[in-house]
Design a protein around this motif. Structure first.
Motif, PDB file in Angstrom:
ATOM      1  N   ASP A   1       0.824  -1.181  -0.185  1.00 45.43           N
ATOM      2  CA  ASP A   1      -0.137   0.178   0.058  1.00 45.43           C
ATOM      3  C   ASP A   1       0.924   1.251   0.201  1.00 45.43           C
ATOM      4  O   ASP A   1       0.346   2.255  -0.369  1.00 45.43           O
ATOM      5  N   ALA A   2       1.977   1.089   0.469  1.00 43.22           N
ATOM      6  CA  ALA A   2       2.989   2.267   0.638  1.00 43.22           C
ATOM      7  C   ALA A   2       3.870   2.382  -0.562  1.00 43.22           C
ATOM      8  O   ALA A   2       4.870   3.136  -0.548  1.00 43.22           O
ATOM      9  N   THR A   3       3.688   1.436  -1.363  1.00 44.88           N
ATOM     10  CA  THR A   3       4.798   1.239  -2.500  1.00 44.88           C
ATOM     11  C   THR A   3       4.450   2.501  -3.554  1.00 44.88           C
ATOM     12  O   THR A   3       3.543   2.557  -4.114  1.00 44.88           O
ATOM     13  N   PRO A   4       5.290   2.956  -3.977  1.00 45.75           N
ATOM     14  CA  PRO A   4       5.294   3.939  -5.206  1.00 45.75           C
ATOM     15  C   PRO A   4       4.542   3.375  -6.461  1.00 45.75           C
ATOM     16  O   PRO A   4       4.979   2.050  -6.823  1.00 45.75           O
TER      17      PRO A   4
ATOM     18  N   ALA B   1       4.455  -5.758 -11.286  1.00 51.16           N
ATOM     19  CA  ALA B   1       3.441  -6.177 -11.959  1.00 51.16           C
ATOM     20  C   ALA B   1       3.811  -6.559 -13.538  1.00 51.16           C
ATOM     21  O   ALA B   1       3.229  -7.532 -14.028  1.00 51.16           O
ATOM     22  N   GLY B   2       4.652  -5.809 -13.989  1.00 51.86           N
ATOM     23  CA  GLY B   2       5.197  -6.051 -15.370  1.00 51.86           C
ATOM     24  C   GLY B   2       6.367  -6.933 -15.449  1.00 51.86           C
ATOM     25  O   GLY B   2       6.807  -7.316 -16.466  1.00 51.86           O
ATOM     26  N   GLY B   3       6.954  -7.475 -14.235  1.00 47.29           N
ATOM     27  CA  GLY B   3       7.964  -8.239 -14.335  1.00 47.29           C
ATOM     28  C   GLY B   3       9.460  -7.580 -14.341  1.00 47.29           C
ATOM     29  O   GLY B   3      10.298  -8.329 -14.785  1.00 47.29           O
ATOM     30  N   ALA B   4       9.331  -6.344 -14.460  1.00 44.95           N
ATOM     31  CA  ALA B   4      10.781  -5.426 -14.589  1.00 44.95           C
ATOM     32  C   ALA B   4      11.594  -5.569 -13.504  1.00 44.95           C
ATOM     33  O   ALA B   4      12.967  -5.423 -13.570  1.00 44.95           O
ATOM     34  N   VAL B   5      10.857  -5.643 -12.234  1.00 47.40           N
ATOM     35  CA  VAL B   5      11.709  -6.186 -11.116  1.00 47.40           C
ATOM     36  C   VAL B   5      11.232  -7.113 -10.256  1.00 47.40           C
ATOM     37  O   VAL B   5       9.831  -7.447 -10.404  1.00 47.40           O
ATOM     38  N   SER B   6      12.222  -7.588  -9.252  1.00 47.22           N
ATOM     39  CA  SER B   6      11.778  -8.458  -8.570  1.00 47.22           C
ATOM     40  C   SER B   6      11.276  -8.196  -7.286  1.00 47.22           C
ATOM     41  O   SER B   6      11.283  -7.032  -7.096  1.00 47.22           O
ATOM     42  N   VAL B   7      10.639  -8.955  -6.517  1.00 48.61           N
ATOM     43  CA  VAL B   7      10.013  -8.764  -5.053  1.00 48.61           C
ATOM     44  C   VAL B   7      11.336  -8.388  -4.208  1.00 48.61           C
ATOM     45  O   VAL B   7      10.978  -7.010  -3.701  1.00 48.61           O
ATOM     46  N   GLU B   8      12.327  -8.577  -4.077  1.00 48.71           N
ATOM     47  CA  GLU B   8      13.451  -8.277  -3.387  1.00 48.71           C
ATOM     48  C   GLU B   8      13.885  -6.959  -3.937  1.00 48.71           C
ATOM     49  O   GLU B   8      14.259  -5.941  -3.264  1.00 48.71           O
ATOM     50  N   GLN B   9      13.955  -6.600  -5.257  1.00 47.43           N
ATOM     51  CA  GLN B   9      14.515  -5.516  -5.833  1.00 47.43           C
ATOM     52  C   GLN B   9      13.351  -4.388  -5.264  1.00 47.43           C
ATOM     53  O   GLN B   9      13.713  -3.197  -5.149  1.00 47.43           O
ATOM     54  N   ALA B  10      12.258  -4.542  -5.520  1.00 50.73           N
ATOM     55  CA  ALA B  10      11.201  -3.715  -5.168  1.00 50.73           C
ATOM     56  C   ALA B  10      11.334  -3.277  -3.649  1.00 50.73           C
ATOM     57  O   ALA B  10      11.108  -2.202  -3.430  1.00 50.73           O
ATOM     58  N   ARG B  11      11.568  -4.307  -2.786  1.00 51.26           N
ATOM     59  CA  ARG B  11      11.525  -3.716  -1.218  1.00 51.26           C
ATOM     60  C   ARG B  11      12.921  -2.855  -1.291  1.00 51.26           C
ATOM     61  O   ARG B  11      12.661  -2.170  -0.390  1.00 51.26           O
ATOM     62  N   VAL B  12      14.166  -3.061  -1.896  1.00 51.24           N
ATOM     63  CA  VAL B  12      15.124  -2.265  -1.800  1.00 51.24           C
ATOM     64  C   VAL B  12      14.760  -0.924  -2.272  1.00 51.24           C
ATOM     65  O   VAL B  12      14.965   0.356  -1.600  1.00 51.24           O
ATOM     66  N   ILE B  13      14.027  -0.905  -3.287  1.00 52.82           N
ATOM     67  CA  ILE B  13      13.587   0.582  -4.003  1.00 52.82           C
ATOM     68  C   ILE B  13      12.776   1.162  -2.971  1.00 52.82           C
ATOM     69  O   ILE B  13      12.753   2.374  -2.707  1.00 52.82           O
ATOM     70  N   VAL B  14      11.690   0.392  -2.424  1.00 49.94           N
ATOM     71  CA  VAL B  14      10.607   1.128  -1.467  1.00 49.94           C
ATOM     72  C   VAL B  14      11.486   1.568  -0.293  1.00 49.94           C
ATOM     73  O   VAL B  14      11.498   2.709   0.238  1.00 49.94           O
ATOM     74  N   ASP B  15      12.408   0.944   0.334  1.00 54.44           N
ATOM     75  CA  ASP B  15      13.302   1.289   1.562  1.00 54.44           C
ATOM     76  C   ASP B  15      14.103   2.508   1.240  1.00 54.44           C
ATOM     77  O   ASP B  15      14.010   3.481   2.104  1.00 54.44           O
ATOM     78  N   THR B  16      14.656   2.409  -0.003  1.00 54.62           N
ATOM     79  CA  THR B  16      15.486   3.670  -0.385  1.00 54.62           C
ATOM     80  C   THR B  16      14.600   4.919  -0.588  1.00 54.62           C
ATOM     81  O   THR B  16      15.055   5.818  -0.175  1.00 54.62           O
ATOM     82  N   ALA B  17      13.527   4.716  -1.311  1.00 54.28           N
ATOM     83  CA  ALA B  17      12.616   6.045  -1.460  1.00 54.28           C
ATOM     84  C   ALA B  17      12.189   6.504  -0.141  1.00 54.28           C
ATOM     85  O   ALA B  17      12.168   7.613  -0.023  1.00 54.28           O
TER      86      ALA B  17
END
Length: 416
Positions: free
Chosen positions: A93-96, A104-120
């Protein structure tokens, strides 16, 4: 949704039956890329489903104490994986929006998404939402080139690219956030397996990781040219050596009023005949060879048992090799005496050349220092140990290794 997933499952089932060997190299790589992208998209779908299950309270309604516990049993996951899955789902819910779209498009993995959310989140706290949105765009682009570990490392300097004037402040904030994450995520899980074995898994924070490597890495090096253990086996044995050293210090907290110790029960007659199995106080049974190895440098507590193994008398504990005798062994051998081994005395146990259960005396002339690995090796192999004419230990290799069976010595430790 369920109909679409069922059709997708049918298509995947068809692919599992396809002959990968028939693909050209180009098609093989293309198929691998598509498979990876589909896996990432399915991971995004699974997170959305877990978020809904958690939000509705499905797990608790079905009798589970938490969603993570329910997922562990339902999907047969490791508990740490189940907790991480619930945490990632809750963060959606807090993910940009850009990250959700990329996931959803398969451009990033779940772990990459977590990194991006934490960094953002870190960038937003330091520089505001507008700069954080720019950082997300750059990180999503970088995710196409870098794995999660490298992406997180590069994320600590993301403001160098999107807001150079705020980079120093952001770096400090990112380091603080990383330290907080490490403290939150640290854990060690010990899972029982059949036969008394344990499976270790976990995540160490930076300090604990440095301590572990400082201790384990030197002990994990091959002990000599004949060391056939794989790296994983050497790390296993190094951890055992560390535990043995901790037990020898006598500084561990007491357990049930007794010092920390390993308790093995066996029959004396069976031990002398090399046929007696033993039992740990946990109930696990040990082979005769393991019992005899443990007895080499053990404290012996004789007990007289009556009918139905009822204790009638328990004698005084006697340490086989300790005090002045062990100090003499250290002076003579300088460490593990096996040829080519550099393990120091503190990592070594005293081995009876002629086992005490076979009538061998507990004397300097009948003992030799061996590290944990070589102690097991001598007990389980055809190597023979003896003292040379100068009173120092030498090892006779088995015939398959050296048909001439020329005795070998350890030349690593300085002789004085």
């Amino acid at each position: 949704m369920i109909d679409e997933l069922a059709r997708a499952e049918g298509v995947v089932a068809t692919c599992t039956e396809a002959a990968a060997w028939a693909l050209s190299e180009h098609d093989l790589i293309a198929a691998l890329d598509v498979t990876h992208r589909l896996q990432q998209r399915l991971a995004a779908v699974r997170l959305a489903l877990v978020r809904e299950v958690d939000g509705r309270g499905v797990a608790v309604a079905r009798g589970a104490s938490s969603t993570a516990v329910w997922l562990r049993h339902r999907l047969r996951l490791d508990m740490s994986d189940a907790r991480r899955l619930v945490g990632l789902a809750a963060s959606l819910d807090a993910t940009p929006p850009a990250v959700r779209d990329a996931l959803a498009g398969g451009a990033v993995s779940v772990e990459q998404a977590r990194v991006i959310v934490d960094t953002a989140a870190t960038v937003s706290a330091v520089a505001g939402a507008e700069v954080a949105d720019k950082a997300v765009g750059v990180l999503v682009e970088w995710a196409g080139q870098f794995d999660p570990i490298l992406l997180r490392r590069m994320g600590t300097r993301i403001l160098d690219h999107v807001a150079p004037d705020l980079a120093d402040a952001a770096t400090a904030a990112a380091l603080a956030a990383e330290e907080a994450r490490a403290a939150r995520d640290r854990h060690v899980t010990i899972s029982e397996r059949a036969g008394g074995r344990l499976r270790l898994s976990g995540t160490l924070d930076a300090e604990a990781a440095a301590l572990l490597r400082a201790v384990i890495d030197p002990l994990s090096a091959p002990s000599g040219p004949d060391d056939a253990r794989c790296p994983g086996q050497r790390r296993h044995d190094a951890l055992v050596d560390v535990c043995r050293l901790a037990l020898r210090t006598g500084e561990l907290p007491e357990s049930g009023g007794e010092p920390a110790q390993i308790v093995v029960t066996t029959g004396y007659d069976g031990l002398t005949r090399q046929l007696g199995a033993g039992a740990l106080d946990t109930g696990l049974r040990l082979t005769p060879d393991t019992v005899r190895q443990l007895a080499c440098d053990a404290a012996i507590l004789p007990a007289v048992l009556g009918g139905a193994s009822r204790p009638l008398d328990v004698g005084r504990q006697r340490r086989l090799i300790a005090g002045p005798l062990r100090r003499a062994l250290v002076l003579r051998d300088g460490g593990c005496a096996f040829p080519g081994c550099d393990r120091p005395p503190r990592w070594c146990a005293a081995h009876h050349i002629r086992h005490w259960a076979d009538g061998g005396p507990t004397t300097l002339d009948n003992a030799v220092l061996l590290c944990g690995h070589h102690h097991r090796h001598v007990h389980q192999s055809d190597w023979a140990v003896r003292l040379g004419g100068d009173g120092h230990p030498e090892f006779v290799p088995p015939a398959w290794l050296d048909p001439a069976r020329v005795p070998r010595r350890n030349h690593y430790h300085r002789r004085t």
